[in-house]
Design a protein around this motif. Sequence first.
Motif, PDB file in Angstrom:
ATOM      1  N   HIS A 139     -27.931  28.111  32.026  1.00  0.00           N
ATOM      2  CA  HIS A 139     -26.885  28.789  32.787  1.00  0.00           C
ATOM      3  C   HIS A 139     -25.520  28.273  32.359  1.00  0.00           C
ATOM      4  O   HIS A 139     -25.403  27.471  31.424  1.00  0.00           O
ATOM      5  CB  HIS A 139     -27.119  28.590  34.296  1.00  0.00           C
ATOM      6  N   VAL A 140     -24.484  28.746  33.020  1.00  0.00           N
ATOM      7  CA  VAL A 140     -23.119  28.411  32.634  1.00  0.00           C
ATOM      8  C   VAL A 140     -22.877  26.906  32.631  1.00  0.00           C
ATOM      9  O   VAL A 140     -22.062  26.392  31.857  1.00  0.00           O
ATOM     10  CB  VAL A 140     -22.110  29.133  33.561  1.00  0.00           C
ATOM     11  N   GLY A 141     -23.609  26.167  33.437  1.00  0.00           N
ATOM     12  CA  GLY A 141     -23.444  24.720  33.497  1.00  0.00           C
ATOM     13  C   GLY A 141     -23.848  24.012  32.208  1.00  0.00           C
ATOM     14  O   GLY A 141     -23.447  22.881  31.966  1.00  0.00           O
ATOM     15  N   HIS A 142     -24.659  24.670  31.357  1.00  0.00           N
ATOM     16  CA  HIS A 142     -25.106  24.042  30.113  1.00  0.00           C
ATOM     17  C   HIS A 142     -24.120  24.244  28.963  1.00  0.00           C
ATOM     18  O   HIS A 142     -24.246  23.600  27.919  1.00  0.00           O
ATOM     19  CB  HIS A 142     -26.465  24.622  29.680  1.00  0.00           C
ATOM     20  N   ILE A 143     -23.158  25.133  29.157  1.00  0.00           N
ATOM     21  CA  ILE A 143     -22.302  25.497  28.023  1.00  0.00           C
ATOM     22  C   ILE A 143     -21.445  24.332  27.560  1.00  0.00           C
ATOM     23  O   ILE A 143     -21.239  24.121  26.367  1.00  0.00           O
ATOM     24  CB  ILE A 143     -21.432  26.733  28.361  1.00  0.00           C
ATOM     25  N   ARG A 144     -20.954  23.520  28.507  1.00  0.00           N
ATOM     26  CA  ARG A 144     -20.017  22.467  28.130  1.00  0.00           C
ATOM     27  C   ARG A 144     -20.719  21.371  27.325  1.00  0.00           C
ATOM     28  O   ARG A 144     -20.219  20.929  26.294  1.00  0.00           O
ATOM     29  CB  ARG A 144     -19.337  21.876  29.359  1.00  0.00           C
ATOM     30  N   SER A 145     -21.861  20.918  27.795  1.00  0.00           N
ATOM     31  CA  SER A 145     -22.584  19.885  27.057  1.00  0.00           C
ATOM     32  C   SER A 145     -22.925  20.370  25.653  1.00  0.00           C
ATOM     33  O   SER A 145     -22.767  19.634  24.672  1.00  0.00           O
ATOM     34  CB  SER A 145     -23.868  19.501  27.792  1.00  0.00           C
ATOM     35  N   THR A 146     -23.365  21.621  25.553  1.00  0.00           N
ATOM     36  CA  THR A 146     -23.781  22.175  24.258  1.00  0.00           C
ATOM     37  C   THR A 146     -22.612  22.286  23.292  1.00  0.00           C
ATOM     38  O   THR A 146     -22.693  21.860  22.131  1.00  0.00           O
ATOM     39  CB  THR A 146     -24.432  23.555  24.464  1.00  0.00           C
ATOM     40  N   ILE A 147     -21.494  22.832  23.757  1.00  0.00           N
ATOM     41  CA  ILE A 147     -20.343  23.068  22.883  1.00  0.00           C
ATOM     42  C   ILE A 147     -19.638  21.759  22.539  1.00  0.00           C
ATOM     43  O   ILE A 147     -19.281  21.514  21.381  1.00  0.00           O
ATOM     44  CB  ILE A 147     -19.369  24.065  23.554  1.00  0.00           C
ATOM     45  N   ILE A 148     -19.418  20.905  23.533  1.00  0.00           N
ATOM     46  CA  ILE A 148     -18.737  19.629  23.284  1.00  0.00           C
ATOM     47  C   ILE A 148     -19.584  18.759  22.360  1.00  0.00           C
ATOM     48  O   ILE A 148     -19.081  18.158  21.406  1.00  0.00           O
ATOM     49  CB  ILE A 148     -18.449  18.901  24.612  1.00  0.00           C
ATOM     50  N   GLY A 149     -20.881  18.686  22.632  1.00  0.00           N
ATOM     51  CA  GLY A 149     -21.768  17.870  21.804  1.00  0.00           C
ATOM     52  C   GLY A 149     -21.810  18.347  20.365  1.00  0.00           C
ATOM     53  O   GLY A 149     -21.776  17.541  19.428  1.00  0.00           O
ATOM     54  N   ASP A 150     -21.884  19.665  20.172  1.00  0.00           N
ATOM     55  CA  ASP A 150     -21.922  20.213  18.816  1.00  0.00           C
ATOM     56  C   ASP A 150     -20.630  19.892  18.071  1.00  0.00           C
ATOM     57  O   ASP A 150     -20.653  19.509  16.892  1.00  0.00           O
ATOM     58  CB  ASP A 150     -22.138  21.727  18.869  1.00  0.00           C
ATOM     59  N   CYS A 151     -19.485  20.016  18.738  1.00  0.00           N
ATOM     60  CA  CYS A 151     -18.192  19.717  18.115  1.00  0.00           C
ATOM     61  C   CYS A 151     -18.123  18.246  17.683  1.00  0.00           C
ATOM     62  O   CYS A 151     -17.748  17.939  16.544  1.00  0.00           O
ATOM     63  CB  CYS A 151     -17.051  20.044  19.075  1.00  0.00           C
ATOM     64  N   LEU A 152     -18.486  17.342  18.586  1.00  0.00           N
ATOM     65  CA  LEU A 152     -18.419  15.916  18.257  1.00  0.00           C
ATOM     66  C   LEU A 152     -19.371  15.577  17.110  1.00  0.00           C
ATOM     67  O   LEU A 152     -19.032  14.782  16.221  1.00  0.00           O
ATOM     68  CB  LEU A 152     -18.741  15.077  19.494  1.00  0.00           C
ATOM     69  N   ALA A 153     -20.551  16.175  17.111  1.00  0.00           N
ATOM     70  CA  ALA A 153     -21.502  15.944  16.023  1.00  0.00           C
ATOM     71  C   ALA A 153     -20.933  16.437  14.697  1.00  0.00           C
ATOM     72  O   ALA A 153     -21.053  15.775  13.662  1.00  0.00           O
ATOM     73  CB  ALA A 153     -22.831  16.633  16.325  1.00  0.00           C
ATOM     74  N   ARG A 154     -20.287  17.601  14.715  1.00  0.00           N
ATOM     75  CA  ARG A 154     -19.693  18.165  13.486  1.00  0.00           C
ATOM     76  C   ARG A 154     -18.593  17.251  12.934  1.00  0.00           C
ATOM     77  O   ARG A 154     -18.510  17.020  11.725  1.00  0.00           O
ATOM     78  CB  ARG A 154     -19.118  19.556  13.766  1.00  0.00           C
ATOM     79  N   VAL A 155     -17.736  16.754  13.815  1.00  0.00           N
ATOM     80  CA  VAL A 155     -16.646  15.884  13.368  1.00  0.00           C
ATOM     81  C   VAL A 155     -17.210  14.595  12.774  1.00  0.00           C
ATOM     82  O   VAL A 155     -16.796  14.154  11.692  1.00  0.00           O
ATOM     83  CB  VAL A 155     -15.683  15.570  14.535  1.00  0.00           C
TER      84      VAL A 155
END
Length: 586
Positions: A139-155
Amino acid sequence: MQNVIILLQEMASEAIQKAFGAALSKELALAEVSQSTQAQFGHYQCNSALKIAKALQKSPREAAEMIVSHFITLDAANEAIIAKLEIAGPGFINITLSQDYLAKELERILSDPRLGIAPCAPQRVIVEFSSPNVAKEMHVGHIRSTIIGDCLARVLEFLGHNVIRLNHIGDWGTQFGMLITHMRERHRDVLEGRRPTDLLSLMTWYKESKVRFDTEPEFKKQAQLQVVSLQSGHPESLKAWHLICDISRKGFQEIYDLLDVKLLERGESFYNPLLPKVVEALEKKGLVTISDGAKCIFMEGFVSREGNPLPMIIQKADGGYNYDTTDMAAILHRVREEKAERIIVITDAGQSLHFQMLFKAAELAGFYDPRKVQLDHVAFGVVLGPDGKKFKTRSGETEKLIDLLLNAVTKAREILRERIEGASDEEIEQMAQILGIDAVKYADLSCHRIKDYLFSYDRMLRFEGNTAAFLLYAYVRVQGIKRKIGKDLQALIEKAKVVLEHPTEIALALHLRQFGETLAHVERELLPNRLTDYLYELAEKFHAFFRDCRVEGDEHEESRLLLCEATGRILKQGLALLGLKTLDRM
């Protein structure tokens, strides 16, 4: 290429050492240099004189003058790095870089596939993010962990670290006893593989099983027995569990594909065999206290609102394990088996206390040494609807993440149909997918993660302000300039020289050179909005340059075309590190 701020810190530290010698502590001898926040005060600022003056009982201005007098403004090749040093106010040293130095640095960026970002000393880093629960839709509550985590992993990956992206999904525990028991009684044909099902059905059945668990004593007893059967490895229970996990995994993957997020799944169940050993290790360390039959850890500094000692329960009175035990096992495994040097866990801010206690207990238990392993809990706020309340559907249900993303694509499609004439349906669809998903991601990442943020399709899809569309438009403009002029960029990079004369050219070149400094901030602070702020400012500086400096047909056409190319490359790379894709036209 070394970050300019590090180079200036070394130069200023050398000047301080020459000026004051052994009179200073190591801490004061290390120069403090920061980017200037106002262009009229130069490009960088050294603020060390104020602290040095206080320690040596001198006037700050006198200390600043001594530092400046020993400042060497050239590098080893005798190139002028610094054009001007000025003392301002009570002792601030303003540093202005040489235009020729910036021009040569820009040429180096264009010749470097990594855009001037030198690989770091690599660490083994584990980033835990997303972490949905099996048998429940994301649900919408999962979007932040998913997007923030992916960004930090990419950097971190781009900087050269060895990154493991872990999806610590909730795939174990009481809920499976409830769900399997309920399905055995009412949907046995699904468990036996005679009828297919989907995640939505699983979620419905989970809700039904929860009601029965709370209201039917006999069902609750059978569900608890099913948990024991599952934990003891009963083949029939494990088969049912695998089926439920597989169905959930397909539902999750649809969203991960849409978001272009890659993860290694390692759920709570992975650590189940380690849990008795974890409790035994904690007992041997003398950390365990029995409280109401449960095995608990009480640590100094952790109290309830009433001021009572707050327990960290590692084994329940009935012998079962919980979230705390599993997370302790996860730390132990990641440090001992996977040799992690940094562990980053991304969850909502509501779990901050849990991770504070977890990290402290793991340290006391000797599961990790804080001098060798860094543990970070990356907390974030909640997503709010336009009314400022928790994001819900009109019926009051929590918004499904898949619906939220597809709605963004639909709205992007409508905007693009109005803006672009002559595009085929296929082109519009492809662009809408990119713009819609980019808009959702950027709106999240551009907010300071610890704060709650308002989710608004209208705001995130605007072409003005700090939005994905504004940045994409800057990138599109660069591509348009290149197409119109039609020159061979690679040939230009090899032979042409960059010349910086106009203030907006210099400002743009300086900002491009500071890309690495921004990534260093993200690596250290784990704040994606540092990168979005940088890219937004880059787009603004490029638009100012485009306004003030003619490219096509100008005597400096080649130089300015190179400036455009560097802007396009860093915009594209920066957006990619956020998890965003680019468009060639809009």
